[in-house]
Design a protein around this motif. Structure first.
Motif: not given
Length: 180
Positions: A149-154
């Protein structure tokens, strides 16, 4: 003999008007939701469904209204109807999963995984997969989902629960270095 042939033509001529009317009603219903006129929105979406019983957006928004009014069972039924119209409708998959996350985490995971299979860039769905895995005590899988999730939206990193925050890195390099 010519009358029966004319009746279907009249109906087909009405189809574009019916579609336009349904679209206009949908816009009105969305405005009613925005202004928190949930009774009005529900009535408007019901009118859309009379015109087009398979309108996934009307069913979905009926679910949103029911959810906002605390009518969980009605929301689930509406999301089911939206999914009956379009089984890959990610918004309905996501909202239904959120309703089921605590009561039926396995079903919620199934729905969220369907959502990310349709939209692999659905960062909030991956985030919810992480939360659901954490509820189930599957910490490694939760960490992986949070990382995705963080890779897609930091910007989601700030919402990662404290037990997982230190192991979730901002930026896409973390998945490459972790061997995923």
């Amino acid at each position: 003999m010519s009358q029966p042939a004319k009746a279907p033509e009249a109906k087909s001529d009405d189809a574009p008007r019916t579609a336009l009317k349904a679209d206009a009603l949908m816009q009105a219903g969305l405005l009613q939701v925005q202004y928190q006129d949930f009774d009005g929105a529900k009535a408007t979406f019901e009118r859309v469904l009379k015109l087009d019983p398979h309108n996934k957006l009307a069913w979905y928004n009926m679910g949103v209204v029911a959810e906002r009014e605390g009518r969980r069972a009605d929301a689930l039924k509406a999301y089911d109807s939206a999914l009956k119209a379009d089984s890959s409708f990610t918004s309905a998959l996501f909202n239904k999963a959120l309703l089921l996350k605590k009561s039926d985490p396995d079903r919620a995971l199934e729905l969220l995984q369907r959502a990310v299979s349709v939209n692999p860039k659905a960062s909030t769905a991956y985030f919810q997969i992480g939360e659901t895995m954490a509820i189930k005590g599957l910490d490694k899988k939760a960490q992986d989902a949070y990382q995705h999730a963080v890779d897609l939206d930091p910007s989601l990193r700030s919402q990662v629960p404290k037990p997982f925050k230190d192991s979730v890195e901002a930026g896409s390099e973390s998945t490459e270095t972790s061997g995923r």
